[in-house]
Design a protein around this motif. Structure first.
Motif, PDB file in Angstrom:
ATOM      1  N   UNK A 453       1.247  -1.060   0.169  1.00 45.74           N
ATOM      2  CA  UNK A 453       0.538   0.054   0.089  1.00 45.74           C
ATOM      3  C   UNK A 453       0.915   1.090  -0.631  1.00 45.74           C
ATOM      4  N   UNK A 454       0.497   2.838   0.058  1.00 44.59           N
ATOM      5  CA  UNK A 454       1.030   3.513   0.268  1.00 44.59           C
ATOM      6  C   UNK A 454       0.229   4.334  -0.019  1.00 44.59           C
ATOM      7  N   UNK A 590      -1.522  -5.899   5.403  1.00 45.41           N
ATOM      8  CA  UNK A 590      -0.685  -4.899   6.216  1.00 45.41           C
ATOM      9  C   UNK A 590      -1.607  -3.899   7.349  1.00 45.41           C
ATOM     10  N   UNK A 591      -2.939  -4.430   6.764  1.00 47.40           N
ATOM     11  CA  UNK A 591      -3.719  -3.333   8.575  1.00 47.40           C
ATOM     12  C   UNK A 591      -4.576  -4.194   9.458  1.00 47.40           C
ATOM     13  N   UNK A 592      -4.500  -5.590   9.038  1.00 49.02           N
ATOM     14  CA  UNK A 592      -5.156  -7.151   9.992  1.00 49.02           C
ATOM     15  C   UNK A 592      -4.259  -7.264  10.498  1.00 49.02           C
ATOM     16  N   UNK A 593      -4.405  -8.416  11.667  1.00 43.73           N
ATOM     17  CA  UNK A 593      -3.130  -9.238  11.925  1.00 43.73           C
ATOM     18  C   UNK A 593      -4.636 -10.629  12.804  1.00 43.73           C
ATOM     19  N   UNK A 709      -9.735   1.468   4.027  1.00 43.85           N
ATOM     20  CA  UNK A 709     -10.743   1.800   3.593  1.00 43.85           C
ATOM     21  C   UNK A 709      -9.944   1.400   1.787  1.00 43.85           C
ATOM     22  N   UNK A 710      -9.071   1.616   1.472  1.00 44.15           N
ATOM     23  CA  UNK A 710      -8.218   1.329   0.471  1.00 44.15           C
ATOM     24  C   UNK A 710      -8.015  -0.179   0.029  1.00 44.15           C
ATOM     25  N   UNK A 711      -7.991  -0.400   1.139  1.00 46.42           N
ATOM     26  CA  UNK A 711      -7.691  -1.859   1.140  1.00 46.42           C
ATOM     27  C   UNK A 711      -8.499  -3.152   1.245  1.00 46.42           C
TER      28      UNK A 711
END
Length: 730
Positions: A453-454, A590-593, A709-711
């Motif tokens: 992501x960026x 990249x945002x959830x584990x 959101x973007x993910x």
């Protein structure tokens, strides 16, 4: 009852539909009778385009002193009285000056009075190329040799012409002994100008509040340093375009489109519609395809409040609709090339069941794989009329198409923004800024991974070239297929290509080569290819949907927001897989584990799959999580931190109780709020237990929300692929 006059807003609405003007009159304040869904839409549109900021800059350019800004004067009498008082001066500049003639009332954005010369300046957050004429004179067709207002500027010219007519007549009535000359201008963003002020947009920070009536309101707060900065020589990207000659043509009824648009010449239109409006007369208009976008439709919330639907009233009274007719598939579900909804509605065709081959002939002109536009429309018509609830998939053709794709498959989605007032130096109005992307990868063995992501939101930092560098680094490790959904990503990359060509970036040749490898540009040729087409040109997943798939849930839309519910409600494969909390654990993110995975698919009480975007946390929840982390360090209590953040000045970064970043327009509004922050602060590191900045807490909460959101946007593309793959190979 208080007096109601015919205002600019009422005039604008009436030019499109006089019946809507009636509903508008009866959807405000104490007249609240009909639901009006455009109020929120217009608010968000103005926020996104920068309308509030443009208005403040126009006052500065118009040299309006604060005491002559009448924006805070409400009603009719007070601003009229104050305008009269100011007009006693020989020379005066006024913002929101008020004028009344008969039943018509206008508030002019900026008025500059020099003796008996009045410059009337209407300000719009619209861009215009000065080489583009406002009025054309066609050499062919029914209007050959006649003046025709350019459709792209028509609403704006009609608006300022209405004001000119009111102001001229008001001045004649109020000052019979004087002879004023009123000159009309449209102040707009000039496409030919290049901004020379760093962070011009950020000189105007949006503040928001809720009025006593419960309505959201916003205004642009001018930065303390703005006036001094703007006093220095600079390129004015906001320019007053002289439109007085065009306004005269319109007022005199000498533009050819008036009969088609208004049904009569300009001034008689004003006189008739203003009379209807002030007398609260309802007159039904002819129905047309524009009626399908009527803002006076009833939501469940409006229904609970006991409000009425203007949309339904029109169809009941003009087309004889009954309750059950609104449940039938209407023409609004059909659109696209060859669909002549206006002609069909005028001939009494309102429902899909009434579309015959006589009005829409079937064509067998397909040469490639999948449906043509005509064939797909007939799939929709036939299946709708037969009451079929199952999807249609051209499995063999789709399987053959998918066999040409090279693994690993890359799914990308961009978040971009633009504004009338550029964010950065050397940018033109509405020039694109690409600040975020998400990237999912699908491997040949079926594994799925949120690969990268960026997100660049640092105040004052131009992100576009780093955006492309990071995209190249993530996509450049192989030569496999890259996917987008619709044309946005291709458009943005081509826009950045132009920026790179004009830049002095040391690696611009490599970046341009990368962009050209995954995009196309130029005209489409007969063989379906483009004049310039990269060897790895992105595959449009939306086009795949159009050619091979249709579901009744989608109706006439191919938006991923419609396609996603369709595929998720089709069969059990995706429901069973993603009804478990595997996203972030089995599927890398990249945002959830693994400790806090996401269950993508949840069913509601009716057993229908809930929109996955509703699984996103509320911004308030993210903000509270950050507050909890700071409070755990025992320097502040959670209650103290909550009160501290809540007491900070209200602006765009405030997280409402029920706000999620699940609206495509919200990310670009948030980007603007980030840019208004102090560029000398590292906002990602500004949260410390000793000094928990309120803006830093909001900044980091909103960044986290944007990333999630973007993910989900690229994961939605993965779900479309996974559904197709299972359908053709399962």
């Amino acid at each position: 009852m208080p007096e109601v006059l015919f205002t600019k807003s009422a005039f604008k609405i009436a030019t499109h539909c006089s019946t809507q003007a009636y509903y508008y009159r009866n959807s405000k304040g104490k007249n609240l009778e009909y639901e009006n869904q455009s109020a929120t839409d217009e608010f968000l549109k103005s926020m996104a385009e920068g309308g509030f900021q443009v208005g403040e800059l126009a006052k500065i350019y118009g040299e309006v002193p604060p005491e002559n800004d009448l924006e805070g004067c409400f009603g009719y009498d007070v601003p009229l009285k104050r305008t009269h008082e100011l007009f006693e001066q020989e020379n005066v500049n006024i913002a929101e000056a008020a004028f009344r003639f008969g039943d018509c009332f206008v508030r002019a954005d900026v008025v500059k009075k020099k003796g008996n010369f009045i410059d009337l300046i209407e300000v719009k957050a619209k861009s215009w190329d000065p080489n583009n004429p406002f009025v054309n004179t066609p050499t062919r067709g029914a209007n050959a040799g006649m003046n025709v207002v350019n459709s792209g500027i028509r609403d704006y010219l009609y608006d300022v012409a209405f004001q000119k007519w009111v102001v001229e007549n008001a001045l004649k009535a109020d000052y019979p002994e004087k002879k004023f000359t009123v000159r009309a201008y449209l102040m707009m963003a000039d496409k030919s100008k290049v901004n020379t002020i760093p962070r011009l947009n950020s000189l105007f920070r949006i503040k928001k509040s809720v009025g006593s009536d419960g309505e959201k309101r916003a205004h642009a707060e001018v930065a303390p340093e703005a006036i001094d900065i703007l006093k220095n020589p600079h390129e004015h990207v906001l320019t007053p375009f002289y439109v007085d000659d065009e306004c005269k043509l319109i007022i005199e009824g000498n533009t050819a489109e008036q009969m088609d648009i208004l049904g009569m010449p300009f001034v008689p239109f004003i006189e008739e519609k203003s009379k209807w409006f002030v007398n609260n007369e309802k007159h039904y208009c002819l129905l047309g395809s524009k009626c399908f976008k009527c803002p006076f439709q009833l939501s469940e919330e409006g229904k609970a409040k006991g409000l009425k639907s203007g949309y339904e009233e029109c169809w009941r009274n003009t087309a004889g609709f009954k309750d059950e007719d609104f449940e039938k598939p209407l023409l609004k579900e059909l659109s696209g090339t060859g669909i002549k909804r206006d002609d069909w509605i005028r001939s009494g065709i309102y429902f899909i069941k009434d579309v015959t081959e006589a009005v829409y002939p079937r064509k067998n002109d397909g040469t490639g794989a999948g449906w043509t536009i005509n064939e797909r429309k007939w799939v929709q018509i036939d299946r709708t009329n037969n009451g079929c609830k199952d999807p249609v998939i051209l499995k063999d053709e789709l399987r053959a198409e998918m066999a040409t794709w090279k693994f690993p498959l890359h799914m990308i989605d961009f978040e971009t923004t633009n504004s009338a007032l550029p964010y950065f130096e050397k940018q033109r109005p509405y020039e694109q800024v690409a600040f975020q992307f998400s990237h999912h990868v699908i491997y040949e063995d079926g594994r799925i991974e949120h690969k990268g992501q960026f997100l660049e939101t640092r105040p004052g930092y131009f992100p576009n070239f780093d955006f492309v560098r990071e995209l190249r680094d993530q996509l450049g490790k192989d030569e496999s297929s890259v996917f987008r959904y619709s044309h946005h990503e291709n458009t943005i990359l081509n826009a950045i290509r132009e920026q790179l060509m004009a830049s002095k970036e040391p690696d611009k040749a490599e970046l341009i080569e990368f962009i050209e490898s995954i995009t196309h540009r130029g005209k489409k040729k007969k063989d379906g290819h483009y004049e310039h087409e990269g060897e790895r040109d992105m595959i449009d997943l939306c086009e795949i949907v159009k050619r091979f798939y249709w579901h009744p849930i989608m109706k006439g839309s191919n938006s991923i927001k419609q396609v996603l519910p369709a595929i998720l409600n089709s069969g059990t494969y995706l429901q069973e897989k993603y009804g478990k909390p595997i996203y972030g654990s089995e599927i890398k993110s990249c945002n959830y584990t693994a400790e806090s995975p996401l269950t993508l698919i949840v069913k509601n009480e009716s057993g229908e799959v809930q929109n996955p975007y509703k699984a996103l946390p509320q911004l308030k929840e993210i903000q509270d999580e950050l507050i909890g982390e700071i409070a755990a360090q025992d320097l502040w209590s959670k209650e103290e931190l909550e009160q501290y953040v809540q007491s900070a000045s209200a602006d765009e970064m405030d997280a409402d109780e029920d706000t999620r970043i699940n609206n495509g327009g919200l990310p670009l509004v948030l980007f603007r709020s980030f840019q208004a922050l102090d560029p000398s602060v590292d906002w990602e590191k500004a949260i410390t237990a000793a000094n928990p900045s309120a803006d830093a807490i909001k900044y980091n909460a909103l960044r986290k929300g944007l990333l999630e959101y973007c993910e989900l946007d690229t994961m939605a593309m993965v779900l479309v692929w996974e559904y197709f793959n299972n359908a053709v190979n399962g």
